[in-house]
Design a protein around this motif. Structure first.
Motif, PDB file in Angstrom:
ATOM      1  N   LYS A   1       0.826  -1.205   0.000  1.00 49.48           N
ATOM      2  CA  LYS A   1       0.000   0.000   0.000  1.00 49.48           C
ATOM      3  C   LYS A   1       0.864   1.260   0.000  1.00 49.48           C
ATOM      4  CE  LYS A   1      -2.740  -1.355   3.465  1.00 49.48           C
ATOM      5  NZ  LYS A   1      -3.820  -1.279   4.468  1.00 49.48           N
ATOM      6  N   ALA A   2       1.939   1.226   0.793  1.00 49.50           N
ATOM      7  CA  ALA A   2       2.836   2.389   0.858  1.00 49.50           C
ATOM      8  C   ALA A   2       3.538   2.615  -0.476  1.00 49.50           C
ATOM      9  CB  ALA A   2       3.864   2.187   1.968  1.00 49.50           C
ATOM     10  N   VAL A   3       4.002   1.537  -1.097  1.00 55.26           N
ATOM     11  CA  VAL A   3       4.668   1.650  -2.394  1.00 55.26           C
ATOM     12  C   VAL A   3       3.694   2.190  -3.444  1.00 55.26           C
ATOM     13  CG1 VAL A   3       5.736   0.342  -4.275  1.00 55.26           C
ATOM     14  CG2 VAL A   3       6.392  -0.126  -1.899  1.00 55.26           C
ATOM     15  N   ALA A   4       2.468   1.697  -3.418  1.00 58.40           N
ATOM     16  CA  ALA A   4       1.458   2.176  -4.368  1.00 58.40           C
ATOM     17  C   ALA A   4       1.203   3.666  -4.187  1.00 58.40           C
ATOM     18  CB  ALA A   4       0.161   1.393  -4.178  1.00 58.40           C
ATOM     19  N   PHE A   5       1.129   4.096  -2.938  1.00 56.82           N
ATOM     20  CA  PHE A   5       0.873   5.504  -2.639  1.00 56.82           C
ATOM     21  C   PHE A   5       1.988   6.391  -3.193  1.00 56.82           C
ATOM     22  CE2 PHE A   5       1.782   8.939   0.515  1.00 56.82           C
ATOM     23  CZ  PHE A   5       0.747   9.781   0.164  1.00 56.82           C
ATOM     24  N   TYR A   6       3.224   6.046  -2.895  1.00 57.25           N
ATOM     25  CA  TYR A   6       4.345   6.878  -3.341  1.00 57.25           C
ATOM     26  C   TYR A   6       4.588   6.780  -4.845  1.00 57.25           C
ATOM     27  CZ  TYR A   6       5.534   7.699   1.564  1.00 57.25           C
ATOM     28  OH  TYR A   6       5.499   8.089   2.880  1.00 57.25           O
ATOM     29  N   SER A   7       4.218   5.636  -5.432  1.00 56.89           N
ATOM     30  CA  SER A   7       4.398   5.449  -6.882  1.00 56.89           C
ATOM     31  C   SER A   7       3.207   5.947  -7.696  1.00 56.89           C
ATOM     32  CB  SER A   7       4.622   3.965  -7.202  1.00 56.89           C
ATOM     33  OG  SER A   7       5.743   3.453  -6.532  1.00 56.89           O
ATOM     34  N   LYS A   8       2.103   6.260  -6.968  1.00 59.46           N
ATOM     35  CA  LYS A   8       0.865   6.706  -7.619  1.00 59.46           C
ATOM     36  C   LYS A   8       0.323   5.654  -8.601  1.00 59.46           C
ATOM     37  CE  LYS A   8       1.687  11.687  -7.181  1.00 59.46           C
ATOM     38  NZ  LYS A   8       2.812  11.558  -6.230  1.00 59.46           N
ATOM     39  N   ILE A   9       0.301   4.384  -8.136  1.00 61.89           N
ATOM     40  CA  ILE A   9      -0.274   3.295  -8.930  1.00 61.89           C
ATOM     41  C   ILE A   9      -1.305   2.554  -8.077  1.00 61.89           C
ATOM     42  CG2 ILE A   9       1.791   3.024 -10.376  1.00 61.89           C
ATOM     43  CD1 ILE A   9       2.592   0.617  -8.662  1.00 61.89           C
ATOM     44  N   PRO A  10      -2.214   1.794  -8.695  1.00 62.44           N
ATOM     45  CA  PRO A  10      -3.206   1.033  -7.929  1.00 62.44           C
ATOM     46  C   PRO A  10      -2.561  -0.093  -7.121  1.00 62.44           C
ATOM     47  CG  PRO A  10      -3.841   1.242 -10.245  1.00 62.44           C
ATOM     48  CD  PRO A  10      -2.423   1.668 -10.148  1.00 62.44           C
ATOM     49  N   VAL A  11      -3.282  -0.532  -6.090  1.00 62.10           N
ATOM     50  CA  VAL A  11      -2.796  -1.634  -5.270  1.00 62.10           C
ATOM     51  C   VAL A  11      -3.902  -2.664  -5.053  1.00 62.10           C
ATOM     52  CG1 VAL A  11      -3.348  -0.432  -3.089  1.00 62.10           C
ATOM     53  CG2 VAL A  11      -1.664  -2.291  -3.094  1.00 62.10           C
ATOM     54  N   VAL A  12      -3.512  -3.931  -5.159  1.00 60.49           N
ATOM     55  CA  VAL A  12      -4.392  -5.058  -4.844  1.00 60.49           C
ATOM     56  C   VAL A  12      -3.765  -5.804  -3.674  1.00 60.49           C
ATOM     57  CG1 VAL A  12      -5.406  -7.215  -5.694  1.00 60.49           C
ATOM     58  CG2 VAL A  12      -5.123  -5.267  -7.249  1.00 60.49           C
ATOM     59  N   VAL A  13      -4.530  -6.019  -2.621  1.00 58.65           N
ATOM     60  CA  VAL A  13      -3.995  -6.746  -1.473  1.00 58.65           C
ATOM     61  C   VAL A  13      -4.651  -8.120  -1.391  1.00 58.65           C
ATOM     62  CG1 VAL A  13      -3.339  -4.689  -0.185  1.00 58.65           C
ATOM     63  CG2 VAL A  13      -5.596  -5.642   0.148  1.00 58.65           C
ATOM     64  N   VAL A  14      -3.808  -9.135  -1.206  1.00 57.24           N
ATOM     65  CA  VAL A  14      -4.267 -10.521  -1.203  1.00 57.24           C
ATOM     66  C   VAL A  14      -3.761 -11.200   0.076  1.00 57.24           C
ATOM     67  CG1 VAL A  14      -4.377 -12.668  -2.522  1.00 57.24           C
ATOM     68  CG2 VAL A  14      -4.047 -10.493  -3.721  1.00 57.24           C
ATOM     69  N   PRO A  15      -4.536 -11.133   1.154  1.00 52.09           N
ATOM     70  CA  PRO A  15      -4.093 -11.768   2.395  1.00 52.09           C
ATOM     71  C   PRO A  15      -4.110 -13.292   2.272  1.00 52.09           C
ATOM     72  CG  PRO A  15      -5.834 -10.144   2.784  1.00 52.09           C
ATOM     73  CD  PRO A  15      -5.802 -10.410   1.313  1.00 52.09           C
ATOM     74  N   THR A  16      -3.086 -13.934   2.787  1.00 47.46           N
ATOM     75  CA  THR A  16      -3.072 -15.395   2.859  1.00 47.46           C
ATOM     76  C   THR A  16      -3.426 -15.859   4.267  1.00 47.46           C
ATOM     77  OG1 THR A  16      -0.690 -15.290   3.251  1.00 47.46           O
ATOM     78  CG2 THR A  16      -1.419 -15.706   1.000  1.00 47.46           C
ATOM     79  N   ILE A  17      -3.686 -14.887   5.112  1.00 47.88           N
ATOM     80  CA  ILE A  17      -4.103 -15.143   6.491  1.00 47.88           C
ATOM     81  C   ILE A  17      -5.194 -14.133   6.831  1.00 47.88           C
ATOM     82  CG2 ILE A  17      -1.946 -16.162   7.337  1.00 47.88           C
ATOM     83  CD1 ILE A  17      -1.062 -13.405   8.239  1.00 47.88           C
ATOM     84  N   ALA A  18      -5.937 -14.406   7.883  1.00 43.82           N
ATOM     85  CA  ALA A  18      -6.947 -13.451   8.345  1.00 43.82           C
ATOM     86  C   ALA A  18      -6.571 -13.003   9.748  1.00 43.82           C
ATOM     87  CB  ALA A  18      -8.337 -14.090   8.327  1.00 43.82           C
ATOM     88  N   SER A  19      -5.348 -12.462   9.864  1.00 42.37           N
ATOM     89  CA  SER A  19      -4.803 -12.168  11.182  1.00 42.37           C
ATOM     90  C   SER A  19      -4.953 -10.719  11.610  1.00 42.37           C
ATOM     91  CB  SER A  19      -3.316 -12.545  11.233  1.00 42.37           C
ATOM     92  OG  SER A  19      -2.577 -11.739  10.348  1.00 42.37           O
ATOM     93  N   THR A  20      -5.305  -9.801  10.680  1.00 40.34           N
ATOM     94  CA  THR A  20      -5.514  -8.404  11.043  1.00 40.34           C
ATOM     95  C   THR A  20      -6.586  -7.808  10.127  1.00 40.34           C
ATOM     96  OG1 THR A  20      -3.990  -7.334   9.480  1.00 40.34           O
ATOM     97  CG2 THR A  20      -3.014  -8.190  11.516  1.00 40.34           C
ATOM     98  N   ASP A  21      -6.970  -6.574  10.469  1.00 40.45           N
ATOM     99  CA  ASP A  21      -7.906  -5.855   9.603  1.00 40.45           C
ATOM    100  C   ASP A  21      -7.162  -4.886   8.690  1.00 40.45           C
ATOM    101  OD1 ASP A  21      -7.153  -3.885  11.408  1.00 40.45           O
ATOM    102  OD2 ASP A  21      -9.023  -3.986  12.539  1.00 40.45           O
ATOM    103  N   ALA A  22      -5.845  -5.068   8.579  1.00 40.77           N
ATOM    104  CA  ALA A  22      -5.025  -4.176   7.754  1.00 40.77           C
ATOM    105  C   ALA A  22      -5.414  -4.153   6.278  1.00 40.77           C
ATOM    106  CB  ALA A  22      -3.546  -4.567   7.887  1.00 40.77           C
ATOM    107  N   PRO A  23      -5.851  -5.279   5.685  1.00 42.37           N
ATOM    108  CA  PRO A  23      -6.038  -5.299   4.233  1.00 42.37           C
ATOM    109  C   PRO A  23      -6.955  -4.223   3.667  1.00 42.37           C
ATOM    110  CG  PRO A  23      -6.082  -7.531   5.082  1.00 42.37           C
ATOM    111  CD  PRO A  23      -6.053  -6.622   6.278  1.00 42.37           C
ATOM    112  N   THR A  24      -8.045  -3.912   4.361  1.00 35.97           N
ATOM    113  CA  THR A  24      -9.033  -3.002   3.776  1.00 35.97           C
ATOM    114  C   THR A  24      -8.735  -1.531   4.037  1.00 35.97           C
ATOM    115  OG1 THR A  24     -10.434  -3.032   5.753  1.00 35.97           O
ATOM    116  CG2 THR A  24     -10.841  -4.735   4.069  1.00 35.97           C
ATOM    117  N   SER A  25      -7.776  -1.229   4.901  1.00 33.89           N
ATOM    118  CA  SER A  25      -7.629   0.130   5.414  1.00 33.89           C
ATOM    119  C   SER A  25      -6.813   1.054   4.529  1.00 33.89           C
ATOM    120  CB  SER A  25      -6.985   0.088   6.808  1.00 33.89           C
ATOM    121  OG  SER A  25      -5.624  -0.309   6.692  1.00 33.89           O
ATOM    122  N   ALA A  26      -7.023   2.351   4.748  1.00 34.07           N
ATOM    123  CA  ALA A  26      -6.271   3.387   4.044  1.00 34.07           C
ATOM    124  C   ALA A  26      -5.110   3.865   4.908  1.00 34.07           C
ATOM    125  CB  ALA A  26      -7.180   4.551   3.686  1.00 34.07           C
ATOM    126  N   LEU A  27      -4.459   2.935   5.555  1.00 35.26           N
ATOM    127  CA  LEU A  27      -3.293   3.281   6.362  1.00 35.26           C
ATOM    128  C   LEU A  27      -2.337   2.101   6.405  1.00 35.26           C
ATOM    129  CD1 LEU A  27      -3.283   1.880   9.455  1.00 35.26           C
ATOM    130  CD2 LEU A  27      -5.157   3.461   9.781  1.00 35.26           C
TER     131      LEU A  27
END
Length: 362
Positions: free
Chosen positions: A101-127
């Motif tokens: 997400k950070a790389v996408a932000f600084y590069s100004k490109i889209p990001v797709v997140v693919v969790p292989t675990i369900a250990s946090t709520d980080a995937p959906t967030s804007a942080l």
């Protein structure tokens, strides 16, 4: 203050969803790079490559070095700039996803997140949560928008280590209580506005879901199979908790987590394991009803989440170290100041010791 709710543009959850990853990613860019650590690359790398090969599109697979630090973000940024990638895919756990997400932000490109675990709520967030290279909490990095897409493959997550799923429940456990505190205080949420009723409902549903299906989901994961209960908990850990915390607000539990990163004995713990204890500390801090505390304690015990400092690896109570935890938890700008009453280092120190003893005696 305006009411604001934010979320990913698209949320996909299904069995073997990763086998269709290329068809989703290629709606966002034609020169993709995917980052994953060595283990995850071994686990799903061939499926990812096969999916893109079927679409006649090459994909760069880059190894993630394990810590979401400024140093690692800059390393991947250099690769993206050199290769002129136009979409980044993060595959794995929370730190991999936050790095993407950070790389996408600084590069100004889209990001797709693919969790292989369900250990946090980080995937959906804007942080993203940025750590030092040594693993101590450093800062929150806020983004102007949520990930473009989140893809959850329930078949992969069902076979992940059970402890990670349980840690996700620990993270999700805090969502309702922090949302409630933030609603009462009237402070701005992570979304930058007042909480909506929708987000409050999602936060409450998150709590109800893990209470109802948590133990059943853990049993399914122990057997490596996906059941309705596991699917519900994956959604609760990821989407409900993600939207719930971000659009309803963080408060005491996550600030306590950040303080606990000061304890070397707790470095082996996952984010959600520390957040679970942080939830108990928050409930003590606000003098919640004993029945409510008992419900949270019973749930933690039922799935194996820590309820006291000894559970977390602390061998003896060092009051100076606990003072450091309290100091870190109440640092300027910490989310604990979203509680509906003034919070001090002394009050957190007292709540830490009290929550520890309650959890020890239960």
């Amino acid at each position: 203050m305006d009411k604001i709710i934010i979320s990913p543009s698209k949320y996909v959850q299904g069995e073997n969803a990763i086998e269709s990853i290329a068809s989703y990613v290629l709606t966002l860019g034609q020169n993709p790079i995917a980052i994953a650590d060595e283990f995850v690359t071994g686990l799903v790398g061939e499926k990812v490559k096969g999916s893109f090969a079927a679409e006649n599109t090459p994909v760069t697979m880059e190894l993630f070095n394990g810590e979401c630090s400024r140093k690692e973000i800059e390393r991947v940024l250099d690769i993206v700039a050199t290769q002129k990638n136009d979409v980044i895919v993060g595959i794995g756990g929370g730190k991999t996803l936050d790095t993407a997400k950070a790389v996408a932000f600084y590069s100004k490109i889209p990001v797709v997140v693919v969790p292989t675990i369900a250990s946090t709520d980080a995937p959906t967030s804007a942080l993203a949560v940025i750590y030092t290279p040594e693993g101590e909490f450093s800062e929150y990095l806020m983004f102007p928008q949520n990930p473009n897409m989140v893809i959850m493959d329930t078949a992969v997550i069902a076979k992940a280590p059970v402890r990670l799923l349980v840690a996700g429940m620990g993270d999700a456990l805090s969502t309702y209580f922090e949302a409630r505190a933030n609603m009462t205080s009237g402070k701005a949420t992570m979304a930058g506005g007042a909480p909506t009723r929708s987000a409050q409902v999602l936060a409450k549903l998150c709590y109800e879901t893990i209470l109802e299906d948590g133990v059943k989901a853990k049993i399914a994961a122990e057997n490596g199979v996906s059941t309705k209960a596991l699917e519900n908990v994956i959604e609760a850990n990821t989407y409900l908790s993600g939207i719930g915390f971000e659009s309803s607000g963080l408060a005491g539990a996550h600030a306590i987590h950040n303080g606990l990163t000061k304890l070397e004995e707790c470095h082996h713990l996952y984010h959600g394991e520390k957040v679970a204890f942080g939830t108990l500390v928050q409930l003590v801090l606000e003098n919640a009803a004993q029945e409510e505390i008992d419900t949270v304690l019973d749930f933690c015990r039922s799935v194996g989440l820590p309820t006291n400092l000894f559970d977390m690896g602390v061998t003896e109570i060092n009051h100076d170290k606990l003072r450091e935890v309290a100091q870190g938890s109440t640092a300027e700008g910490e989310t604990i100041h979203n509680m509906p009453f003034p919070v001090t280092e002394d009050s957190v120190y007292a709540a830490l010791l009290t929550a520890h003893q309650i959890g020890l005696n239960k």
